[in-house]
Motif scaffolding. Structure first.
Motif, PDB file in Angstrom:
ATOM      1  N   TRP A 143       0.855  -1.187   0.000  1.00 60.05           N
ATOM      2  CA  TRP A 143       0.000   0.000   0.000  1.00 60.05           C
ATOM      3  C   TRP A 143       0.885   1.229   0.000  1.00 60.05           C
ATOM      4  O   TRP A 143       1.697   1.414   0.895  1.00 60.05           O
ATOM      5  CB  TRP A 143      -0.926  -0.012   1.217  1.00 60.05           C
ATOM      6  N   CYS A 144       0.722   2.059  -1.034  1.00 62.60           N
ATOM      7  CA  CYS A 144       1.496   3.285  -1.180  1.00 62.60           C
ATOM      8  C   CYS A 144       0.560   4.476  -0.986  1.00 62.60           C
ATOM      9  O   CYS A 144      -0.388   4.651  -1.764  1.00 62.60           O
ATOM     10  CB  CYS A 144       2.133   3.362  -2.564  1.00 62.60           C
ATOM     11  N   ASP A 145       0.817   5.292   0.017  1.00 60.30           N
ATOM     12  CA  ASP A 145      -0.077   6.411   0.315  1.00 60.30           C
ATOM     13  C   ASP A 145       0.521   7.732  -0.144  1.00 60.30           C
ATOM     14  O   ASP A 145       1.706   8.003   0.075  1.00 60.30           O
ATOM     15  CB  ASP A 145      -0.352   6.457   1.824  1.00 60.30           C
ATOM     16  N   GLU A 146      -0.324   8.555  -0.774  1.00 56.74           N
ATOM     17  CA  GLU A 146       0.040   9.892  -1.275  1.00 56.74           C
ATOM     18  C   GLU A 146       1.313   9.843  -2.109  1.00 56.74           C
ATOM     19  O   GLU A 146       2.242  10.639  -1.934  1.00 56.74           O
ATOM     20  CB  GLU A 146       0.173  10.885  -0.123  1.00 56.74           C
ATOM     21  N   LEU A 147       1.321   8.938  -3.062  1.00 54.82           N
ATOM     22  CA  LEU A 147       2.492   8.779  -3.944  1.00 54.82           C
ATOM     23  C   LEU A 147       2.845  10.067  -4.669  1.00 54.82           C
ATOM     24  O   LEU A 147       4.018  10.338  -4.932  1.00 54.82           O
ATOM     25  CB  LEU A 147       2.218   7.654  -4.939  1.00 54.82           C
ATOM     26  N   ALA A 148       1.843  10.877  -5.008  1.00 57.47           N
ATOM     27  CA  ALA A 148       2.121  12.108  -5.748  1.00 57.47           C
ATOM     28  C   ALA A 148       2.926  13.110  -4.936  1.00 57.47           C
ATOM     29  O   ALA A 148       3.455  14.075  -5.497  1.00 57.47           O
ATOM     30  CB  ALA A 148       0.808  12.749  -6.211  1.00 57.47           C
ATOM     31  N   LYS A 149       3.047  12.906  -3.619  1.00 61.77           N
ATOM     32  CA  LYS A 149       3.836  13.801  -2.769  1.00 61.77           C
ATOM     33  C   LYS A 149       5.266  13.299  -2.551  1.00 61.77           C
ATOM     34  O   LYS A 149       6.089  14.025  -1.994  1.00 61.77           O
ATOM     35  CB  LYS A 149       3.160  13.952  -1.404  1.00 61.77           C
ATOM     36  N   TRP A 150       5.553  12.073  -2.969  1.00 62.15           N
ATOM     37  CA  TRP A 150       6.862  11.503  -2.691  1.00 62.15           C
ATOM     38  C   TRP A 150       7.968  12.304  -3.384  1.00 62.15           C
ATOM     39  O   TRP A 150       7.927  12.498  -4.609  1.00 62.15           O
ATOM     40  CB  TRP A 150       6.936  10.060  -3.184  1.00 62.15           C
ATOM     41  N   ARG A 151       8.929  12.749  -2.623  1.00 64.69           N
ATOM     42  CA  ARG A 151      10.043  13.515  -3.202  1.00 64.69           C
ATOM     43  C   ARG A 151      10.922  12.648  -4.085  1.00 64.69           C
ATOM     44  O   ARG A 151      11.469  13.108  -5.074  1.00 64.69           O
ATOM     45  CB  ARG A 151      10.889  14.133  -2.078  1.00 64.69           C
ATOM     46  N   ASN A 152      11.074  11.412  -3.693  1.00 66.21           N
ATOM     47  CA  ASN A 152      11.937  10.482  -4.428  1.00 66.21           C
ATOM     48  C   ASN A 152      11.066   9.393  -5.046  1.00 66.21           C
ATOM     49  O   ASN A 152      11.372   8.214  -4.975  1.00 66.21           O
ATOM     50  CB  ASN A 152      12.970   9.877  -3.468  1.00 66.21           C
ATOM     51  N   GLY A 153       9.945   9.831  -5.666  1.00 69.35           N
ATOM     52  CA  GLY A 153       8.897   8.911  -6.048  1.00 69.35           C
ATOM     53  C   GLY A 153       9.299   7.819  -7.013  1.00 69.35           C
ATOM     54  O   GLY A 153       8.988   6.649  -6.795  1.00 69.35           O
ATOM     55  N   GLN A 154       9.999   8.174  -8.085  1.00 68.46           N
ATOM     56  CA  GLN A 154      10.336   7.172  -9.087  1.00 68.46           C
ATOM     57  C   GLN A 154      11.271   6.111  -8.527  1.00 68.46           C
ATOM     58  O   GLN A 154      11.073   4.907  -8.750  1.00 68.46           O
ATOM     59  CB  GLN A 154      10.979   7.831 -10.301  1.00 68.46           C
ATOM     60  N   ALA A 155      12.268   6.524  -7.771  1.00 68.61           N
ATOM     61  CA  ALA A 155      13.218   5.557  -7.211  1.00 68.61           C
ATOM     62  C   ALA A 155      12.532   4.632  -6.211  1.00 68.61           C
ATOM     63  O   ALA A 155      12.758   3.416  -6.209  1.00 68.61           O
ATOM     64  CB  ALA A 155      14.381   6.297  -6.544  1.00 68.61           C
ATOM     65  N   ALA A 156      11.685   5.199  -5.347  1.00 72.19           N
ATOM     66  CA  ALA A 156      10.991   4.366  -4.363  1.00 72.19           C
ATOM     67  C   ALA A 156      10.038   3.389  -5.041  1.00 72.19           C
ATOM     68  O   ALA A 156       9.951   2.219  -4.659  1.00 72.19           O
ATOM     69  CB  ALA A 156      10.233   5.261  -3.379  1.00 72.19           C
ATOM     70  N   TRP A 157       9.336   3.866  -6.052  1.00 74.63           N
ATOM     71  CA  TRP A 157       8.409   2.994  -6.772  1.00 74.63           C
ATOM     72  C   TRP A 157       9.155   1.858  -7.470  1.00 74.63           C
ATOM     73  O   TRP A 157       8.736   0.705  -7.420  1.00 74.63           O
ATOM     74  CB  TRP A 157       7.612   3.804  -7.784  1.00 74.63           C
ATOM     75  N   ASP A 158      10.265   2.172  -8.094  1.00 74.68           N
ATOM     76  CA  ASP A 158      11.053   1.151  -8.795  1.00 74.68           C
ATOM     77  C   ASP A 158      11.551   0.085  -7.827  1.00 74.68           C
ATOM     78  O   ASP A 158      11.476  -1.116  -8.114  1.00 74.68           O
ATOM     79  CB  ASP A 158      12.229   1.799  -9.518  1.00 74.68           C
ATOM     80  N   MET A 159      12.079   0.501  -6.668  1.00 73.05           N
ATOM     81  CA  MET A 159      12.579  -0.464  -5.699  1.00 73.05           C
ATOM     82  C   MET A 159      11.447  -1.352  -5.178  1.00 73.05           C
ATOM     83  O   MET A 159      11.629  -2.555  -4.958  1.00 73.05           O
ATOM     84  CB  MET A 159      13.251   0.261  -4.532  1.00 73.05           C
ATOM     85  N   LEU A 160      10.271  -0.766  -5.003  1.00 70.45           N
ATOM     86  CA  LEU A 160       9.134  -1.563  -4.543  1.00 70.45           C
ATOM     87  C   LEU A 160       8.763  -2.624  -5.570  1.00 70.45           C
ATOM     88  O   LEU A 160       8.433  -3.762  -5.207  1.00 70.45           O
ATOM     89  CB  LEU A 160       7.942  -0.645  -4.269  1.00 70.45           C
ATOM     90  N   GLN A 161       8.807  -2.281  -6.852  1.00 73.40           N
ATOM     91  CA  GLN A 161       8.413  -3.246  -7.887  1.00 73.40           C
ATOM     92  C   GLN A 161       9.330  -4.462  -7.889  1.00 73.40           C
ATOM     93  O   GLN A 161       8.878  -5.590  -8.112  1.00 73.40           O
ATOM     94  CB  GLN A 161       8.425  -2.590  -9.271  1.00 73.40           C
TER      95      GLN A 161
END
Length: 433
Positions: A143-161
């Motif tokens: 569960w990822c909350d308020e993804l649009a606010k993540w400062r390091n969004g792309q990197a965090a999303w990639d690592m999660l995948q």
């Protein structure tokens, strides 16, 4: 009927009812059916996104009894920061601890940033600002909350995948108020993503009425309001003829007196559910001074999707009389004389004028966009869908889906109201453009 239902429940069933989310949930808070990997809940502030996230985690980890295994055993909970994740996702008013029934209440282990359920399922908290912490662990749900606010969004999303690899069908939920960021747009564009959406008002039963009234009065119809209240992803197109910041500057709260009103119609070729929209736009003109200095206000967008000829003719006629309009213009490229026949059969009293397009959509739209640059057009509120189409009209063409029928109607309305009279000494005569 509700009282009878409740009276028929046992004490045990009544005690369990608050925790049966399917009974209370709003449509956007329930996961869509089908084969998907990512579910995105786009919503305005207070739309119930956190509750949807907490309940989805429950549905994944809980089994038929407190000790029975659920569908997921290891869950990632990713927030903007550790503190935000703890305050909202874990301990918030709609967080996991608040919505869990007593016999299935997970235990929070602060030193390990973990929730542990009675059946052994675990959820670990991560901060999107520390993307490397997601390197190594593996999960069967996230569960990822308020993804649009993540400062390091792309990197965090990639690592999660990379870590979402356990079980037969690992899934993830994103709950966020949208913003125009690449990582969110990429997620939304994937074939394995499903989306539910709701505005702030969808959850009005749980919000103070004074909050809704005040927030709408302040931000209704603005770019910020469309994003934060309506939960709409506000994309800016490179080379757009209109921008949202420009349209926000052109907004007025009240309709000036003394306007001459006209209605423009851009009819669809057919009248089925899959047809293009029928663009219907109402414009008022302040005719003080020379025609080249007249100003206009876009009053209402009455456009319809999937309307039959009779339905759009009736809607156009209703708009005409509702605003005490002086004239109606309708494009007849697709329907020819049939458009006029339908309109006159529906309402013989309409002052009807047919117009025909001799140029492409972009060529017709550019002079109208120039009127906005000159400050000669203003918008009332409530035109969000029309403005969405406007901001996707670029100098290379329309970047949105389908046809910009609302914009077409707007262009005809403002051309008839301002451009043609300026060329003809105030005489609004237009046959083709």
């Amino acid at each position: 009927m509700t009282d009878e239902f409740l009276e028929g429940l046992s004490d045990q069933a009544l005690a369990a009812l608050p925790y049966i989310f399917e009974f209370w949930a709003l449509p956007h808070q329930l996961p869509p059916e089908g084969d998907w990997k990512t579910w995105v809940v786009l919503g305005g502030r207070g739309a119930g996104k956190t509750r949807a996230g907490s309940e989805w985690v429950r549905s994944m980890v809980e089994g038929g009894t407190p000790e029975a295994p659920g569908r997921a055993k290891r869950v990632a909970l990713v927030g903007e920061t550790y503190d935000q994740a703890l305050a909202v996702m874990i301990r918030g008013d709609s967080g996991i601890l608040a919505v869990s029934p007593p016999d299935r209440m997970p235990r929070w282990i602060a030193g390990e940033r973990r929730l542990v359920w009675p059946n052994g399922a675990e959820a670990q908290v991560f901060s999107a600002s520390d993307a490397q912490a997601l390197r190594g662990p593996q999960f069967d749900a996230a569960w990822c909350d308020e993804l649009a606010k993540w400062r390091n969004g792309q990197a965090a999303w990639d690592m999660l995948q990379f870590g979402l690899r356990l079980g037969r069908d690992p899934r993830q939920l994103v709950t966020t108020t949208p913003r125009n960021i690449d990582v969110l747009k990429d997620i939304l564009n994937r074939a394995t993503t499903v989306v539910t959406h709701a505005s702030t008002e969808a959850n009005r039963a749980y919000l103070a009425s004074s909050f809704l009234e005040d927030i709408r009065a302040r931000y209704g119809g603005t770019r910020l309001g469309r994003q934060e209240l309506d939960g709409v992803l506000m994309e800016d197109v490179e080379g757009a003829l209109w921008t949202r910041s420009e349209l926000d500057r052109m907004r007025v709260g009240d309709l000036p007196d003394g306007l001459t009103v006209s209605v423009a119609v851009d009819p669809p070729v057919t009248g089925t559910e899959t047809s293009d929209e029928c663009g219907i736009v109402v414009v008022g003109v302040d005719r003080r001074g020379a025609p080249q200095h007249w100003h206009a206000v876009v009053i209402e967008d009455c456009s319809l999707q999937g309307a039959s000829p009779q339905q759009w003719a009736e809607a156009a006629s209703a708009a005409y009389h509702r605003h005490n309009a002086e004239r109606m213009v309708a494009e007849v490229n697709q329907g020819g004389d049939l458009v006029e026949t339908i309109m006159r059969q529906t309402d013989p009293m309409v002052n009807y004028h047919a117009v025909r397009a001799s140029k492409g959509k972009l060529a017709r739209a550019e002079p109208v966009a120039a009127l906005y640059e000159q400050g000669r057009v203003r918008h009332l509120g409530g035109l969000g869908t029309l403005e969405d189409q406007m901001c996707q009209m670029s100098r290379l063409g329309y970047e949105g889906r389908g046809s910009p029928d609302r914009v077409d109607a707007l262009v005809w309305a403002l051309t008839d109201a301002l451009l043609v009279p300026a060329r003809n000494n105030g005489n609004p005569v237009m046959r083709s453009l």
